[in-house]
Design an enzyme around this catalytic site. Structure first.
Site, PDB file in Angstrom:
ATOM      1  N   GLU A 183       0.813  -1.226   0.000  1.00  0.00           N
ATOM      2  CA  GLU A 183       0.000   0.000   0.000  1.00  0.00           C
ATOM      3  C   GLU A 183       0.840   1.267   0.000  1.00  0.00           C
ATOM      4  OE1 GLU A 183      -0.781  -2.640   1.888  1.00  0.00           O
ATOM      5  OE2 GLU A 183      -2.795  -3.194   1.232  1.00  0.00           O
ATOM      6  N   HIS A 197     -11.350  -4.197   9.758  1.00  0.00           N
ATOM      7  CA  HIS A 197     -11.926  -3.876   8.451  1.00  0.00           C
ATOM      8  C   HIS A 197     -13.190  -3.024   8.552  1.00  0.00           C
ATOM      9  CE1 HIS A 197      -9.202  -6.955   6.934  1.00  0.00           C
ATOM     10  NE2 HIS A 197      -9.518  -6.607   5.706  1.00  0.00           N
TER      11      HIS A 197
END
Lengths: 328, 325
Positions: free
Chosen positions: A60, A129
């Protein structure tokens, strides 16, 4: 106008901007062959080919760093981080680099890049999440933060983001992807950055909200209207720059405010907005401002208790009634 | 056996390398002086000792190639062509600085010469270099990205992510590790399981080599070869140049973690006098001719200091400028 989902509206904005400008390209984990883990990039690889629709390694920080370099080198990258949670791995490139580069290099370059990030809670995905990190991004100068509530705003804002010459964080709410709405077909249609939208005009109380919270606020306002309470729902759309003028104008009109945030309460954007209301509208307030927030806890998995952690329409109704009754 | 200088480059170019190394050293030593006078503040990381790397490498690149570096980057910027006056003014924090006084020592940037920045988060420049190389390929431009970094940066995640990415996407990136053996005060064997840094690239199937970073000609030849290889193949390449910084990590560091014997060993390998000796021995220049070059460098740095001293401070209103387009 045609009816489409929030997901398809984002997809259409990507396609239109890629057709319009050959310097626009898309990169991210599983965005090409797999067409995105939320299927937002469906059809892009087939239409635009492998050099413009790039699958990346699970790296990322480097996804954002490569986007920065590409933007500096004359391209207009649209990066997808699979979810906002993974942006925390990229905060070095986002905060230390992307948001600083123009300023610390004396304005000699600019970064026309967009980072799309699905986020928000409510899908029972557990603590890692389900985060709402919008305030993290708002806190940092040097980039814009957008978070649309409707398909039309999603399309219009994403087009503005991609065309804008500043770095833009573009948040998408995972629970809104299947929501439907009318979306203008004009490929030049766009929504200006930095402009909030009165999604429902009203007289008695201002509800300041954004993204999915705006949708919940509209539901609550509909119910409250039956009780004779007229709510004005102000959908922020842009979190940075924040449309302070629109917030203050609405509160000056109604004299009351409820601020809803999906993120954690402590130092959340609700605290910032509430503070600005007090700083500017104290003299005309008819009741204290009320904040509705996500609970200050890591998100639990079980649906029974997950629900408690995220603002619900019933909380919004209660807050509005409290503000109206003067009880606090 | 070392190559004869004239078989490598014409005289004029050989002398230019000397001039660039000398002006770099002179610039850094004057920075130290201005720091002790309080004219330069904040962090100041000096390059003295490592000049052969920046100078040799830059000579091996094309003018169109991008250069990125870390926070010990004054020499890289100046050798590439940044105006020493505006670099010094930047260090003084003046409005005439190369980044209008917003960047400082660690954040030099000049896109007009494709010097794409000094970055002060260790390893931050890796992915940005990869992105610039991607943009170059995407736009069909014949240029590569040269990414300079220190031995301390190779244990950052971005190092591994970016090496993998550059090879995976087949991008024209030349990674140049300036191994001065210390990340601040931590010697490379105390931070890296494999201290022979160029061997790290085997995990990414990337060709690499080690070069003597105290020898400007060796660096030049290695980088020239590597840069052409990168250009021809659109694949990354990795060079480890072993070198030494004669000063501490920054002006705040007295460098007590290094022994006197070690310092002396490296001082004997100082790239400036050793290269000067070769130039004279091989009849490229006389001592007098080199002296004239050195005088020119001193004048240039004198002018830089004067320019910086006489330049105005930024206006207060500048704090709100150049953040957004």
């Amino acid at each position: 106008m045609s009816e489409m989902t929030y997901r398809d509206a984002v997809n259409l904005a990507l396609k239109e901007e890629m057709r319009r400008d050959a310097s626009v390209f898309v990169l991210g984990e599983d965005v090409a062959l797999y067409e995105g883990s939320f299927k937002v990039t469906r059809g892009l690889l087939a239409e635009f080919g492998e050099e413009r629709v790039k699958d990346t390694p699970i790296s990322e920080n480097t996804i954002i760093g490569v986007s920065i370099g590409a933007a500096m080198g004359g391209l207009r990258p649209v990066a997808e981080l699979m979810t906002v949670n993974f942006a925390l791995l990229a905060m070095d490139q986002i905060v230390n680099h992307m948001a600083k580069i123009r300023s610390m290099f004396g304005g000699q370059t600019f970064l026309p890049m967009t980072i799309r990030m699905p986020g928000g809670g409510g899908s029972q995905l557990g603590a890692q999440h389900s985060q709402s990190l919008e305030t993290y991004f708002m806190h940092c100068p040097g980039m814009y933060v957008l978070y649309p509530a409707t398909p039309a705003d999603a399309k219009g804002l994403l087009k503005s983001a991609i065309r804008n010459n500043n770095p833009v964080i573009f948040l998408e709410h995972e629970l809104l992807y299947n929501s439907k709405g009318e979306v203008p077909e004009d490929p030049e249609y766009s929504i200006p950055i930095g402009k909030a939208d009165v999604k429902r005009p009203g007289e008695d109380v201002t509800i300041v909200a954004y993204a999915r919270m705006s949708i919940l606020a509209l539901e609550a306002a509909e119910e409250l209207a039956k009780d004779g309470i007229s709510c004005e729902v102000l959908d922020l759309r842009s979190l940075a720059p924040l449309d302070e003028a629109a917030i203050l104008a609405s509160v000056r009109k109604t004299g009351r405010a409820v601020v809803i945030e999906e993120c954690w309460r402590t130092c959340g954007l609700g605290a910032e907005i509430t503070s600005r209301i007090y700083e500017n509208c104290f003299d005309i307030l008819k009741a204290p401002v009320k904040r509705i927030s996500g609970l200050d806890v890591p998100m639990p998995y079980s649906r029974k208790i997950e629900k408690i952690c995220i603002p619900q329409p019933v909380n919004i109704r209660q807050a509005v009634m409290d503000v109206m009754s003067g009880e606090y | 056996m070392e190559a004869r200088l004239r078989t490598v480059l014409p005289d004029q170019e050989l002398l230019r390398l000397y001039e660039q190394m000398f002006v770099s050293r002179e610039f850094e030593e004057r920075c130290a002086e201005q720091y002790t006078k309080g004219h330069i503040t904040g962090f100041l990381h000096l390059y003295s000792g490592q000049e052969a790397v920046a100078v040799g490498a830059t000579a091996g690149l094309h003018r169109d190639d991008y250069i990125l570096s870390a926070y010990r980057e004054h020499a890289q910027a100046i050798v590439r062509g940044a105006d020493p006056r505006r670099v010094m003014a930047e260090l003084f924090g003046k409005a005439t600085g190369i980044c209008k006084g917003k960047g400082g020592s660690m954040h030099l940037f000049d896109p007009s010469i494709n010097f794409m920045g000094g970055y002060a988060i260790v390893g931050g420049q890796f992915p940005i270099s990869v992105g610039l190389a991607f943009a170059a390929r995407y736009r069909g431009e014949d240029r590569i990205a040269a990414c300079f970094f220190g031995d301390g940066a190779v244990n950052q995640g971005t190092f591994h992510e970016s090496l993998n990415w550059a090879q995976l996407w087949q991008l024209p990136v030349l990674f140049i590790c300036e191994n001065n053996f210390y990340g601040i005060g931590t010697e490379v064997h105390r931070s890296s399981a494999l201290a022979s840094i160029h061997k790290r690239t085997c995990g990414y199937d990337m060709p690499s080599e080690k070069v003597d970073g105290m020898d400007v000609i060796a660096v030049y030849r290695a980088v020239k070869y590597a840069a052409e290889k990168v250009r021809e193949t659109s694949r990354p390449y990795f060079i480890e140049a072993t070198t030494y910084r004669f000063r501490g990590h920054s002006m705040a560091d007295p460098a007590k973690y290094r022994s006197a014997a070690e310092n002396e060993m490296w001082k004997a390998r100082d790239p400036l006098p050793n290269y000067a000796k070769r130039l004279i021995e091989e009849d490229v220049a006389t001592r007098e001719a080199l002296g004239a070059i050195e005088a020119r460098c001193r004048t240039s740095v004198d002018e830089a200091v004067k320019f910086a001293e006489e330049s105005p401070w930024p206006e207060d209103s500048a704090v709100w400028e150049d953040i957004y387009v």
